[in-house]
Design an enzyme around this catalytic site. Sequence first.
Site, short mmCIF file in Angstrom:
data_model
loop_
_atom_site.label_atom_id
_atom_site.label_comp_id
_atom_site.label_asym_id
_atom_site.label_seq_id
_atom_site.Cartn_x
_atom_site.Cartn_y
_atom_site.Cartn_z
N CYS A 1 0.82 -1.21 0.00
CA CYS A 1 0.00 0.00 0.00
C CYS A 1 0.85 1.26 0.00
O CYS A 1 1.90 1.33 0.64
CB CYS A 1 -0.97 -0.02 1.17
SG CYS A 1 -2.16 -1.36 1.06
N GLU B 1 -4.09 -4.62 14.85
CA GLU B 1 -4.03 -3.21 14.47
C GLU B 1 -5.41 -2.57 14.61
O GLU B 1 -6.43 -3.22 14.37
CB GLU B 1 -3.54 -3.06 13.02
CG GLU B 1 -2.09 -3.41 12.85
CD GLU B 1 -1.59 -3.17 11.43
OE1 GLU B 1 -0.38 -3.07 11.24
OE2 GLU B 1 -2.44 -3.09 10.50
N SER C 1 -2.12 0.55 12.72
CA SER C 1 -1.62 0.40 11.37
C SER C 1 -0.69 1.55 11.02
O SER C 1 -0.83 2.66 11.54
CB SER C 1 -2.80 0.39 10.39
OG SER C 1 -2.36 0.58 9.07
#
Length: 552
Positions: free
Chosen positions: A190, A441, A467
């Site tokens: 990501c 997370e 996260s």
Amino acid sequence: MGENLTKGFSSAPRRSLYNALGLTKEELDRPMVGIVSSYNEIVPGHMNIDKIVDAVKMGVAMAGGTPIVFPAIAVCDGIAMGHKGMKYSLVTRDLIADSTEAMALAHGFDALVMVPNCDKNVPGLLMAAARLNVPTIFVSGGPMLAGHIDGKKTSLSTMFEAVGAYTAGKIDENKLEEYECKACPSCGSCSGMYTANSMNCLTEVLGMGLQGNGTIPAVYSDRIKLAKHAGMQVMELYRKNIRPLDIMTEKAFQNALTADMALGCSTNSMLHLPAIANECGVNINLDIANEISARTPNLCHLAPAGNTYMEDLNEAGGVYAVLNELSKKGVLNLDVMTCTGKTMGENIKGCENKNPEIIRPIDNPFSATGGIAVLKGNLAPDGCVVKRSAVAPEMLVHRGPARVFNSEEEVIEVIYAGGIKAGDVVVIRYEGPAGGPGMREMLSPTSAIACMGLDKEVALITDGRFSGATRGASIGHVSPEAARGGNIAYVKDGDMISINIPEYKITLEVSDEELEERKKTMEIQKKTGITGYLKRYAATVSSADKGAIINI
């Protein structure tokens, strides 16, 4: 190691099995190079790794080695987020390290090329590299390109916040679907400075990956070239007998922490770097992190801290350009060995900062101190961690009443129902390494807070973790955790909590005497129905401040 398995009359049974694999005598006469492939078809950051592995194999063969591929597992944190699956994310780090150790030693490889990408694969394979200590190099799958919506770049964190915006009635279903289709436009890890990209960047700093390993986008042809060069370079490491423990020294870990502060990496690096260092016989404690942060300027504000992405860092000169800026302040150990066969100083010489808006010059940083801070106080006697560079200035110092929840699920319901107010300090406990188990997370709660417009007014504190995509005053890794009797287990609704990030302090405004009384009447919550690997993990895992390592 491999030569002992292929030479001499006693190796004839093994050679018969190599023949069954279709290996030729010429291949058996060469060094055996294990290529650890994290390829699978469920993780977007790993779907292109088969191409990376093919390129590595070609590089190894061109340089005189025999490449042999074996697998490593990978969990996609984004897909696992917000449900039971997230309990199985952090725990895979140790499965990856253990299984790679087993495969490599069972088959006697002479050298290794690690091909990870997402969150736990990079540290898991670095841990394995340290244990095995054969010549090893890393080449990742590369970061995802940023998405584009309404003329702005987007990423996975944008997607989670869009869910919150939809729940709050700020966007409609059509807009939410547009985010779904455009936020994550390519394969790769990501696109912000989340955990995967943080750790891939730190492979360059530790000296285990070639230049560009952390930043060249997954879809660029340069990524394939990098993989070929990694395959070739591991043969140089083999010939020169340069091993991971020659590279991952105490000075190298100091460099990694320094770069971490400058880049504004994920708080999860404060779990992974101590765990990797532990395998190398190096001690990293959270106090060291604050010492390094105090002298290291924060030079980058990539998403979620800002509106720039990994592709932008790559174009600005990448990790080496950041290191070159840091070298001007004298905060790096430039004499450390790296996988190039050269020192860090030699590697970064002349690496130009091509965009001072993406990588701030050393004399014009975003802040004089690093992107991560470790706080201590009676709520977290052994420490807790916050990504300071992603905290709004008005939340660096905050005091408010506790709103206490015993799981992530509990708090999500309340946030979306409008039950969290400006000024609150949300406490989420029993989500630590042992208590979760698995230390989930908390991207869903932090995204919900942000979409409700409260990220500059509400703090979140947990013995779980956040996260890398999280922004705001999100403080995780509270140690000791609730399940192990930490004071976070004894917080009550309405207790005042004060946070002072510049002074590294976090305080539960309850007297020692009152806390002792609460310990007599408030029982530690015991979760039931924990089976299999999670049960074994919960029984053996250390606290977060030690890196959530397995104690045996």
